[in-house]
Design an enzyme around this catalytic site. Structure first.
Site, PDB file in Angstrom:
ATOM      1  N   ASP A  47     -12.615   2.994 -72.609  1.00 16.82           N
ATOM      2  CA  ASP A  47     -13.287   2.469 -73.800  1.00 16.82           C
ATOM      3  C   ASP A  47     -13.059   3.506 -74.895  1.00 16.82           C
ATOM      4  O   ASP A  47     -13.912   4.338 -75.185  1.00 16.82           O
ATOM      5  CB  ASP A  47     -14.782   2.280 -73.514  1.00 16.82           C
ATOM      6  CG  ASP A  47     -15.538   1.750 -74.729  1.00 16.82           C
ATOM      7  OD1 ASP A  47     -14.901   1.173 -75.635  1.00 16.82           O
ATOM      8  OD2 ASP A  47     -16.777   1.928 -74.773  1.00 16.82           O
TER       9      ASP A  47
HETATM   10  C1  SPV Z   1     -20.636  -0.946 -75.639  1.00 15.80           C
HETATM   11  O1  SPV Z   1     -21.313  -1.614 -74.855  1.00 15.80           O
HETATM   12  O2  SPV Z   1     -19.408  -0.922 -75.625  1.00 15.80           O
HETATM   13  C2  SPV Z   1     -21.277  -0.122 -76.644  1.00 15.80           C
HETATM   14  C3  SPV Z   1     -22.615   0.349 -76.405  1.00 15.80           C
HETATM   15  O3  SPV Z   1     -20.647   0.195 -77.629  1.00 15.80           O
HETATM   16  S1  SPV Z   1     -22.501   1.856 -75.621  1.00 15.80           S
HETATM   17  O4  SPV Z   1     -21.611   1.754 -74.485  1.00 15.80           O
HETATM   18  O5  SPV Z   1     -23.880   2.100 -75.251  1.00 15.80           O
HETATM   19  O6  SPV Z   1     -22.020   2.863 -76.549  1.00 15.80           O
HETATM   20 MG    MG Z   2     -18.647  -0.287 -77.525  1.00 21.63          MG
END
Ligand code: SPV
Ligand code: MG
Length: 285
Positions: free
Chosen positions: A55
């Site tokens: 991510d």
């Molecule tokens: C996601 O769910 O991708 C978010 C929220 O951006 S967090 O992972 O809490 O940053």
């Molecule tokens: Mg996110």
């Protein structure tokens, strides 16, 4: 038919806290709806994890948009799409808003990190773009939408970047002034102190959004009382799925028979129901 964007606006117009749950595909979205929540968060973390990629701004806008559309198609709930940094500069955000609105997504959320961003819980630096740059992105997005119901959420990562409360507030105020329809203020400490202090100091009518992943001890009631209007349970669903899958796979490997996992898995008929098969299984599964 009333648009999903109007639906989300309608929910925001009530007193009740809106509970959104992170989903990454059709069936996860459907499970969220069946469980009785009010909205879906199309999570970049969940979607990236489902692709087994970081991510870290790796997903393209098209991949995220397609996923958001699939999620949206599977549910009657409004979808708030996590659009990371907006996939580039103001011109990218403009294009992004056009596409997401065209595909009937209720709302998009962009954050004030430098592109490519990394997930807020990652133990890396989290540099932010300057306020002016992010304001330009918000303006570009807001100018691009066609219906007044479509919403653009602005997310500040000020606390993630270890900035103090006044810096978080300064950013959020500028974003609200630029037309953001809601402010997502993120925090990754174990206590809700940052979020509660922020909410306490927030005087604008622009609604606040919180993601209680690390500060998970707080109750919805207290978030709501503090003035939070949307709570996002961003990653619990994919974490639950992952844990359940791991347990089942361990049992399957060690036992050597599929009957050993039968009580750990849903019936095929349950899947049929979730995918609108309109039939039942022939075996008493
Ligand atoms: C996601 O769910 O991708 C978010 C929220 O951006 S967090 O992972 O809490 O940053
Ligand atoms: Mg996110």
């Amino acid at each position: 038919v009333i648009s999903k964007a109007k639906k989300l606006r309608g929910l925001l117009g009530t007193e009740r806290l809106i509970r959104a749950v992170g989903a990454h595909d059709g069936i996860s979205a459907r499970l969220v709806e069946a469980a009785g929540f009010e909205a879906i968060w199309a999570s970049s973390l969940g979607l990236s994890a489902s692709y087994a990629i970081p991510d870290a701004g790796v997903l393209t806008m098209t991949q995220s948009l397609d996923a958001a559309e699939r999620i949206d198609a599977a549910t009657s709930l409004p979808v708030i799409a996590d659009c990371d940094t907006g996939y580039g500069g103001p011109r990218n955000v403009e294009e992004m808003v056009r596409w997401y609105e065209r595909r009937r997504i209720a709302a998009v959320c962009i954050e004030d990190k430098v592109h490519p961003k990394t997930n807020s819980y990652a133990d890396v630096a989290h540099p932010l773009v300057n306020i002016g740059e992010f304001v330009e992105k918000i303006r570009a997005g807001k100018d691009a939408q066609e219906s007044s119901d479509f919403m653009l959420l602005a997310r500040t990562e000020a606390f993630i970047a270890a900035l103090p409360l006044h810096a978080a507030l300064e950013r959020a105020l500028a974003y609200a002034d630029a037309g953001a329809d809601a402010i997502l203020v993120h925090s990754r400490i174990d206590s809700p102190d940052e979020i509660l202090a922020f909410a306490e100091a927030w005087t604008m009518s622009v609604p606040l959004v919180a993601v209680p992943t690390t500060y998970n001890g707080i109750h919805e009631r207290d978030l709501s009382e503090a003035g939070i209007r949307i709570v996002i349970y961003a990653n619990q669903l994919i974490r639950a799925q992952t844990m359940a899958a791991r347990t089942m796979l361990d049992t399957l490997r060690t036992s050597g028979t599929a009957s050993a996992v039968e009580k750990e898995i849903v019936r095929i008929g349950d899947l049929f129901a979730l995918q609108d098969m309109g039939t039942t299984t022939w075996a008493p599964q």
